[in-house]
Scaffold this motif. Structure first.
Motif, PDB file in Angstrom:
ATOM      1  N   LYS A 121      24.292  24.733   0.274  1.00 51.55           N
ATOM      2  CA  LYS A 121      23.931  25.326   1.561  1.00 51.55           C
ATOM      3  C   LYS A 121      25.174  25.994   2.150  1.00 51.55           C
ATOM      4  O   LYS A 121      26.307  25.552   1.907  1.00 51.55           O
ATOM      5  CB  LYS A 121      23.387  24.270   2.540  1.00 51.55           C
ATOM      6  CG  LYS A 121      22.200  23.482   1.997  1.00 51.55           C
ATOM      7  CD  LYS A 121      21.513  22.669   3.078  1.00 51.55           C
ATOM      8  CE  LYS A 121      20.573  23.534   3.882  1.00 51.55           C
ATOM      9  NZ  LYS A 121      19.798  22.754   4.895  1.00 51.55           N
ATOM     10  N   ALA A 122      24.945  27.058   2.940  1.00 51.67           N
ATOM     11  CA  ALA A 122      26.063  27.772   3.561  1.00 51.67           C
ATOM     12  C   ALA A 122      25.570  28.469   4.824  1.00 51.67           C
ATOM     13  O   ALA A 122      24.451  28.996   4.850  1.00 51.67           O
ATOM     14  CB  ALA A 122      26.647  28.805   2.589  1.00 51.67           C
ATOM     15  N   GLY A 123      26.395  28.473   5.857  1.00 47.13           N
ATOM     16  CA  GLY A 123      26.000  29.152   7.091  1.00 47.13           C
ATOM     17  C   GLY A 123      26.627  28.535   8.315  1.00 47.13           C
ATOM     18  O   GLY A 123      27.836  28.279   8.352  1.00 47.13           O
ATOM     19  N   ASN A 124      25.792  28.261   9.317  1.00 44.78           N
ATOM     20  CA  ASN A 124      26.266  27.837  10.630  1.00 44.78           C
ATOM     21  C   ASN A 124      25.353  26.731  11.145  1.00 44.78           C
ATOM     22  O   ASN A 124      24.263  26.989  11.641  1.00 44.78           O
ATOM     23  CB  ASN A 124      26.257  29.056  11.570  1.00 44.78           C
ATOM     24  CG  ASN A 124      26.812  28.756  12.951  1.00 44.78           C
ATOM     25  OD1 ASN A 124      27.236  27.648  13.249  1.00 44.78           O
ATOM     26  ND2 ASN A 124      26.790  29.761  13.811  1.00 44.78           N
ATOM     27  N   TYR A 125      25.816  25.489  11.016  1.00 46.55           N
ATOM     28  CA  TYR A 125      25.043  24.308  11.395  1.00 46.55           C
ATOM     29  C   TYR A 125      25.792  23.631  12.539  1.00 46.55           C
ATOM     30  O   TYR A 125      26.642  22.782  12.332  1.00 46.55           O
ATOM     31  CB  TYR A 125      24.898  23.410  10.166  1.00 46.55           C
ATOM     32  CG  TYR A 125      24.019  22.186  10.302  1.00 46.55           C
ATOM     33  CD1 TYR A 125      23.196  21.969  11.397  1.00 46.55           C
ATOM     34  CD2 TYR A 125      24.000  21.231   9.283  1.00 46.55           C
ATOM     35  CE1 TYR A 125      22.406  20.850  11.492  1.00 46.55           C
ATOM     36  CE2 TYR A 125      23.201  20.095   9.355  1.00 46.55           C
ATOM     37  CZ  TYR A 125      22.409  19.909  10.468  1.00 46.55           C
ATOM     38  OH  TYR A 125      21.611  18.789  10.556  1.00 46.55           O
ATOM     39  N   LEU A 126      25.474  24.044  13.765  1.00 46.49           N
ATOM     40  CA  LEU A 126      26.226  23.634  14.954  1.00 46.49           C
ATOM     41  C   LEU A 126      26.001  22.153  15.266  1.00 46.49           C
ATOM     42  O   LEU A 126      24.869  21.700  15.393  1.00 46.49           O
ATOM     43  CB  LEU A 126      25.798  24.500  16.145  1.00 46.49           C
ATOM     44  CG  LEU A 126      26.540  24.310  17.462  1.00 46.49           C
ATOM     45  CD1 LEU A 126      28.030  24.591  17.306  1.00 46.49           C
ATOM     46  CD2 LEU A 126      25.924  25.206  18.535  1.00 46.49           C
ATOM     47  N   GLN A 127      27.102  21.411  15.451  1.00 47.03           N
ATOM     48  CA  GLN A 127      27.021  19.963  15.591  1.00 47.03           C
ATOM     49  C   GLN A 127      27.071  19.505  17.055  1.00 47.03           C
ATOM     50  O   GLN A 127      27.876  18.644  17.439  1.00 47.03           O
ATOM     51  CB  GLN A 127      28.163  19.317  14.802  1.00 47.03           C
ATOM     52  CG  GLN A 127      28.194  19.697  13.341  1.00 47.03           C
ATOM     53  CD  GLN A 127      27.026  19.129  12.571  1.00 47.03           C
ATOM     54  OE1 GLN A 127      26.916  17.917  12.397  1.00 47.03           O
ATOM     55  NE2 GLN A 127      26.150  20.010  12.093  1.00 47.03           N
ATOM     56  N   THR A 128      26.201  20.077  17.859  1.00 47.25           N
ATOM     57  CA  THR A 128      26.094  19.662  19.252  1.00 47.25           C
ATOM     58  C   THR A 128      24.758  20.094  19.819  1.00 47.25           C
ATOM     59  O   THR A 128      24.135  21.041  19.312  1.00 47.25           O
ATOM     60  CB  THR A 128      27.233  20.267  20.105  1.00 47.25           C
ATOM     61  OG1 THR A 128      27.095  19.813  21.463  1.00 47.25           O
ATOM     62  CG2 THR A 128      27.182  21.782  20.094  1.00 47.25           C
ATOM     63  N   VAL A 129      24.315  19.393  20.872  1.00 52.31           N
ATOM     64  CA  VAL A 129      23.129  19.794  21.614  1.00 52.31           C
ATOM     65  C   VAL A 129      23.502  20.149  23.055  1.00 52.31           C
ATOM     66  O   VAL A 129      22.628  20.257  23.923  1.00 52.31           O
ATOM     67  CB  VAL A 129      22.051  18.683  21.595  1.00 52.31           C
ATOM     68  CG1 VAL A 129      21.512  18.489  20.182  1.00 52.31           C
ATOM     69  CG2 VAL A 129      22.604  17.370  22.151  1.00 52.31           C
ATOM     70  N   ASP A 130      24.791  20.324  23.318  1.00 53.59           N
ATOM     71  CA  ASP A 130      25.250  20.677  24.670  1.00 53.59           C
ATOM     72  C   ASP A 130      24.620  21.983  25.139  1.00 53.59           C
ATOM     73  O   ASP A 130      24.501  22.942  24.357  1.00 53.59           O
ATOM     74  CB  ASP A 130      26.769  20.829  24.707  1.00 53.59           C
ATOM     75  CG  ASP A 130      27.493  19.494  24.601  1.00 53.59           C
ATOM     76  OD1 ASP A 130      26.806  18.447  24.600  1.00 53.59           O
ATOM     77  OD2 ASP A 130      28.738  19.503  24.511  1.00 53.59           O
ATOM     78  N   ASN A 131      24.253  22.028  26.403  1.00 47.03           N
ATOM     79  CA  ASN A 131      23.741  23.266  26.977  1.00 47.03           C
ATOM     80  C   ASN A 131      24.801  24.355  26.892  1.00 47.03           C
ATOM     81  O   ASN A 131      25.993  24.087  27.079  1.00 47.03           O
ATOM     82  CB  ASN A 131      23.346  23.056  28.448  1.00 47.03           C
ATOM     83  CG  ASN A 131      22.124  22.178  28.588  1.00 47.03           C
ATOM     84  OD1 ASN A 131      21.269  22.140  27.701  1.00 47.03           O
ATOM     85  ND2 ASN A 131      22.025  21.470  29.710  1.00 47.03           N
ATOM     86  N   ASP A 132      24.356  25.576  26.611  1.00 52.82           N
ATOM     87  CA  ASP A 132      25.229  26.754  26.520  1.00 52.82           C
ATOM     88  C   ASP A 132      26.191  26.712  25.329  1.00 52.82           C
ATOM     89  O   ASP A 132      27.095  27.549  25.245  1.00 52.82           O
ATOM     90  CB  ASP A 132      26.049  26.954  27.813  1.00 52.82           C
ATOM     91  CG  ASP A 132      25.152  27.119  29.034  1.00 52.82           C
ATOM     92  OD1 ASP A 132      24.092  27.749  28.886  1.00 52.82           O
ATOM     93  OD2 ASP A 132      25.517  26.610  30.114  1.00 52.82           O
ATOM     94  N   ALA A 133      26.018  25.753  24.419  1.00 55.32           N
ATOM     95  CA  ALA A 133      26.862  25.736  23.216  1.00 55.32           C
ATOM     96  C   ALA A 133      26.415  26.850  22.268  1.00 55.32           C
ATOM     97  O   ALA A 133      25.258  27.273  22.269  1.00 55.32           O
ATOM     98  CB  ALA A 133      26.774  24.382  22.524  1.00 55.32           C
ATOM     99  N   PHE A 134      27.347  27.329  21.460  1.00 57.46           N
ATOM    100  CA  PHE A 134      27.030  28.393  20.498  1.00 57.46           C
ATOM    101  C   PHE A 134      28.134  28.459  19.456  1.00 57.46           C
ATOM    102  O   PHE A 134      29.236  27.922  19.652  1.00 57.46           O
ATOM    103  CB  PHE A 134      26.914  29.759  21.196  1.00 57.46           C
ATOM    104  CG  PHE A 134      28.218  30.258  21.749  1.00 57.46           C
ATOM    105  CD1 PHE A 134      29.069  31.047  20.973  1.00 57.46           C
ATOM    106  CD2 PHE A 134      28.622  29.919  23.035  1.00 57.46           C
ATOM    107  CE1 PHE A 134      30.286  31.492  21.472  1.00 57.46           C
ATOM    108  CE2 PHE A 134      29.833  30.357  23.543  1.00 57.46           C
ATOM    109  CZ  PHE A 134      30.660  31.147  22.761  1.00 57.46           C
ATOM    110  N   ALA A 135      27.854  29.150  18.381  1.00 57.17           N
ATOM    111  CA  ALA A 135      28.875  29.404  17.358  1.00 57.17           C
ATOM    112  C   ALA A 135      28.489  30.646  16.570  1.00 57.17           C
ATOM    113  O   ALA A 135      27.309  30.904  16.326  1.00 57.17           O
ATOM    114  CB  ALA A 135      29.028  28.209  16.419  1.00 57.17           C
ATOM    115  N   TYR A 136      29.506  31.410  16.185  1.00 57.86           N
ATOM    116  CA  TYR A 136      29.359  32.540  15.273  1.00 57.86           C
ATOM    117  C   TYR A 136      30.152  32.217  14.005  1.00 57.86           C
ATOM    118  O   TYR A 136      31.341  31.875  14.085  1.00 57.86           O
ATOM    119  CB  TYR A 136      29.909  33.829  15.877  1.00 57.86           C
ATOM    120  CG  TYR A 136      29.125  34.373  17.037  1.00 57.86           C
ATOM    121  CD1 TYR A 136      28.119  35.318  16.848  1.00 57.86           C
ATOM    122  CD2 TYR A 136      29.387  33.954  18.341  1.00 57.86           C
ATOM    123  CE1 TYR A 136      27.404  35.832  17.919  1.00 57.86           C
ATOM    124  CE2 TYR A 136      28.677  34.463  19.416  1.00 57.86           C
ATOM    125  CZ  TYR A 136      27.687  35.398  19.204  1.00 57.86           C
ATOM    126  OH  TYR A 136      26.981  35.903  20.273  1.00 57.86           O
TER     127      TYR A 136
END
Length: 325
Positions: A300-315
């Motif tokens: 697997k490869a990509g962007n698996y963000l490890q948070t549920v915080d509001n307004d969190a994001f990742a590129y």
């Protein structure tokens, strides 16, 4: 007699005088008429000249479009998506399989989460908290390897071996309430039960633990693998997810920050190696890797963000990605 001659002379003189005046008047009249005619002719000629005179039309400007050249005017990622599906942080969640994924650049549903950045030749994966898969509370925009396009049923074992190498970057990621960067998972080797193993232990699906998780964490690359809680567990017992737990992990020393970096994973029977920037590596070849050989696997490869915080994001940007078996 003389008086008669004088009178005759006066009459002749007066007659000549009158004739002269008539001639002069006629001459002047003709002269004026001639000038008038000449004036009219000149005016007519001028009018004719004005009517004949044409304003030249401006030449139409020909615009020649310059051909755009890949690698000069724009750049594309070096990634073949023929054997990948993608999971999105929307829907329940939504998945896009090949061959539909090949049209990601024009797919309106995919565009917010997976798109090209032609300025640097990357494939961008964007995610934020939203829909998650059954076995997770986190959202992802992540590729899943499919050896047979469109099917999850055919996978590989460590005895069969394989490798995955990617060049990527994490240019932007949110911070938590304490000001620390969130973390995101950028690569995995995920386990899978065969149908026979699934039925043997009475599971509802084919899910098995991930053997390898690679994170971007605080500007560095961190690796987590699995280890058995009991190395003496039976072949059936080790098929259960709760027979495994994370090991202590390994963080590469190099600070990569928001810059490009290359990660390569090489697996073979009883061995797994992870290499950062062709420079630093960590090798696992212990009893846990040996026991793991019972599972099927997929990359697997990509962007698996490890948070549920509001307004969190990742590129996460991938510039190239290659898998071999």
């Amino acid at each position: 007699m003389i008086s008669g001659n004088i009178l005759k002379y006066k009459k002749i003189t007066i007659a000549k005088y009158c004739l002269a005046i008539a001639l002069i008047f006629n001459f002047l009249s003709c002269s004026n008429d001639a000038e008038t005619v000449e004036e009219e002719i000149v005016q007519e000629e001028e009018v004719v000249e004005e009517e004949v005179e044409e304003t030249p039309e401006p030449e139409e400007e020909v615009v020649v479009e310059e051909e755009q050249v890949e690698g000069v005017d724009y750049f594309l990622p070096n990634i073949d998506l023929s054997n990948w599906k993608v999971t999105l942080p929307i829907g329940s969640p939504t998945e896009v399989n090949p061959p539909e994924i090949l049209d990601y650049a024009t797919n309106e549903m995919l565009l917010p989460y997976m798109y090209n950045d032609s300025t640097d030749g990357s494939l961008v994966f964007y995610t934020s908290p939203g829909s998650s898969t059954t076995n997770s509370s986190y959202s992802r925009t992540e590729l899943r390897e499919q050896i047979n396009p469109g099917s999850n049923s055919t996978n590989w074992t460590f005895a069969q071996g394989g490798s995955m190498k990617g060049t990527l970057a994490v240019p932007e990621i949110s911070v938590d309430a304490g000001g620390d960067f969130h973390r995101t998972m950028v690569m995995q080797i995920h386990g899978r039960l065969t149908n026979e193993q699934r039925d043997l232990i009475g599971e509802d699906d084919n899910n098995a633990p991930p053997m390898l998780k690679i994170y971007w964490q605080k500007g560095k690359v961190r690796v987590l693998t699995k280890k058995l809680k009991d190395v003496n567990a039976s072949d059936e017992e080790i098929l259960h997810t709760d027979a495994w737990e994370d090991n202590e992990g390994y963080t590469f020393s190099e600070e990569i920050g928001n810059n490009q970096f290359t990660v390569e994973i090489i697996v073979s029977e009883g061995r797994m190696e992870i290499i950062l920037n062709d420079n630093e590596s960590v090798v696992y070849n212990d009893i846990h890797i040996e026991k793991w050989g019972v599972f099927e696997n997929y990359f697997k490869a990509g962007n698996y963000l490890q948070t549920v915080d509001n307004d969190a994001f990742a590129y996460v940007k991938y510039y190239d990605l290659e898998v071999t078996h």
